[in-house]
Design an enzyme around this catalytic site. Structure first.
Site, PDB file in Angstrom:
ATOM      1  N   VAL A 106       0.823  -1.207   0.000  1.00  0.00           N
ATOM      2  CA  VAL A 106       0.000   0.000   0.000  1.00  0.00           C
ATOM      3  C   VAL A 106       0.863   1.265   0.000  1.00  0.00           C
ATOM      4  CG1 VAL A 106      -1.950   1.141   1.171  1.00  0.00           C
ATOM      5  CG2 VAL A 106      -1.702  -1.314   1.339  1.00  0.00           C
ATOM      6  N   SER A 107       2.123   1.128   0.426  1.00  0.00           N
ATOM      7  CA  SER A 107       3.017   2.293   0.541  1.00  0.00           C
ATOM      8  C   SER A 107       3.212   2.944  -0.833  1.00  0.00           C
ATOM      9  CB  SER A 107       4.369   1.848   1.088  1.00  0.00           C
ATOM     10  OG  SER A 107       4.200   1.005   2.207  1.00  0.00           O
ATOM     11  N   ASN A 108       3.432   4.237  -0.819  1.00  0.00           N
ATOM     12  CA  ASN A 108       3.621   4.991  -2.062  1.00  0.00           C
ATOM     13  C   ASN A 108       5.092   5.320  -2.306  1.00  0.00           C
ATOM     14  OD1 ASN A 108       1.183   5.460  -3.497  1.00  0.00           O
ATOM     15  ND2 ASN A 108       0.444   6.684  -1.768  1.00  0.00           N
ATOM     16  N   ARG A 139     -13.247   5.741  -5.652  1.00  0.00           N
ATOM     17  CA  ARG A 139     -13.414   7.200  -5.722  1.00  0.00           C
ATOM     18  C   ARG A 139     -14.246   7.568  -6.952  1.00  0.00           C
ATOM     19  NH1 ARG A 139      -7.260   8.330  -3.753  1.00  0.00           N
ATOM     20  NH2 ARG A 139      -7.767   8.587  -1.554  1.00  0.00           N
ATOM     21  N   HIS A 163      -0.789   4.117  -9.942  1.00  0.00           N
ATOM     22  CA  HIS A 163      -1.517   4.903  -8.946  1.00  0.00           C
ATOM     23  C   HIS A 163      -0.835   6.266  -8.852  1.00  0.00           C
ATOM     24  CE1 HIS A 163      -3.907   5.795  -5.479  1.00  0.00           C
ATOM     25  NE2 HIS A 163      -2.907   5.775  -4.629  1.00  0.00           N
TER      26      HIS A 163
HETATM   27  C1  LAC Z   1      -4.304   7.993  -1.836  1.00  0.00           C
HETATM   28  C2  LAC Z   1      -3.007   7.530  -1.331  1.00  0.00           C
HETATM   29  C3  LAC Z   1      -3.152   6.490  -0.308  1.00  0.00           C
HETATM   30  O1  LAC Z   1      -4.552   7.855  -3.036  1.00  0.00           O
HETATM   31  O2  LAC Z   1      -2.163   7.122  -2.360  1.00  0.00           O
HETATM   32  O3  LAC Z   1      -5.100   8.477  -1.043  1.00  0.00           O
END
Ligand code: LAC
Length: 296
Positions: A106-108, A139, A163
């Site tokens: 999950v880390s960016n 989203r 992402h």
């Molecule tokens: C987001 C981060 C977690 O998109 O990358 O909110």
């Protein structure tokens, strides 16, 4: 975000949960607090907080959220070097104690961190998965539902690619009760929602100022964990290590994956238009630049 993952997962009784962090007392306090909620929630998930990886031994799934988060004005890519070092440390400990786990990263910056974990762990590619597409799609779904005044349950959406700013929301494959949104909204409206989706993480960071989103990202992780633990064979957009799919070689990029007990059990190659394919390639190129910096 790790604690919120634990919260969603315990509330669904997905299993026993160990929270681990480097800040003395923090995981123990959060873990005990969550454990004490279980009688009220009527859930028998055992929750433990610890600073010691031994307590995580033989986990079925390990979710890595470790790393610094963005501050307003930063891009996810600005986190690369710091989070790379953290990932190196965490992955080696996880692999030592849970050699058979499925890793969810999950880390960016997400795709580069997933690639780091894949290369350092030595795991087969089905066992290293990046979380991002489920969040980005959620989203987009939330924005579509608000725009049309319909239930979020009616809305499906697909967001592929990395992402980051180059992510690729696919309106043609996004539907309300099975009807593509391209039949329901003006092009300009769709473009506005697509842009809001691309900026979705930054929108939250701008409000919070000291950190990034955690409710929606951890709900996304929880959906992936549930699909794996229950062997659901669920099709979800995830970052996967591609070996030729979509013409991409040796790189993590968000694509539709089938999640089951073995992790990523299949990558779906859906038909993309030339424009969509070009957007996916562009997104892959930006991931490639990042992984080159850290050499994974
Ligand atoms: C987001 C981060 C977690 O998109 O990358 O909110």
């Amino acid at each position: 975000m790790g604690a919120t993952c634990g919260h969603w997962m315990a509330s669904k009784e997905l299993g026993d949960i160990v929270l681990i962090d480097v800040i003395p007392g923090l995981p123990q306090g959060k873990g005990l607090d969550l454990l004490e909620a279980m009688p009220i929630e009527k859930r028998d998930s055992f929750v433990l907080g610890t600073e010691d990886y031994k307590d995580t031994a033989n986990s079925d799934i390990v979710v890595i959220t470790a790393g610094i988060a963005r501050k307003p004005g930063m891009s996810r890519d600005d986190l690369l070097n710091t989070n790379y070092k953290i990932m190196q440390d965490v992955v080696s400990k996880v692999v030592t104690h849970s050699p058979n786990c499925v890793l969810i990263i999950v880390s960016n910056p997400l795709d580069a961190m997933a690639q780091t974990a894949y290369k350092l762990s030595g795991f087969s590619r089905n066992r290293v998965i990046g979380m991002a597409g489920v969040l980005d799609s959620a989203r987009f779904r939330a924005f579509i539902a608000m725009e049309l005044g319909v239930s979020v349950e009616n809305v499906t959406a697909f967001v592929l690619g990395g992402h980051g700013d180059t992510m690729v929301p696919l309106p043609r494959y996004s539907t309300v009760a099975g009807v593509p949104i391209t039949e329901l909204m003006e092009k300009s409206t769709i473009e506005r929602l697509v842009q809001r989706t691309r900026d979705g993480g930054a929108e939250i960071v701008k409000y919070l100022k000291t950190g990034s989103a955690y409710y929606a990202p951890s709900a996304a992780v929880t959906e992936m964990v549930e699909a794996i633990l229950k062997d659901k064979k669920k099709i979800l957009p995830c970052a996967a290590y591609l070996e030729g799919e979509y013409g991409i070689h040796g790189l993590f990029v968000g694509v539709p994956c089938k999640l089951g007990s073995r992790g990523i059990e299949d990558v779906w190659e859906i038909h993309l238009t030339d424009e969509e394919m070009a957007a996916l390639k562009k997104s892959a190129d930006s991931v490639k630049e990042l992984v080159a910096v850290v050499g994974v």
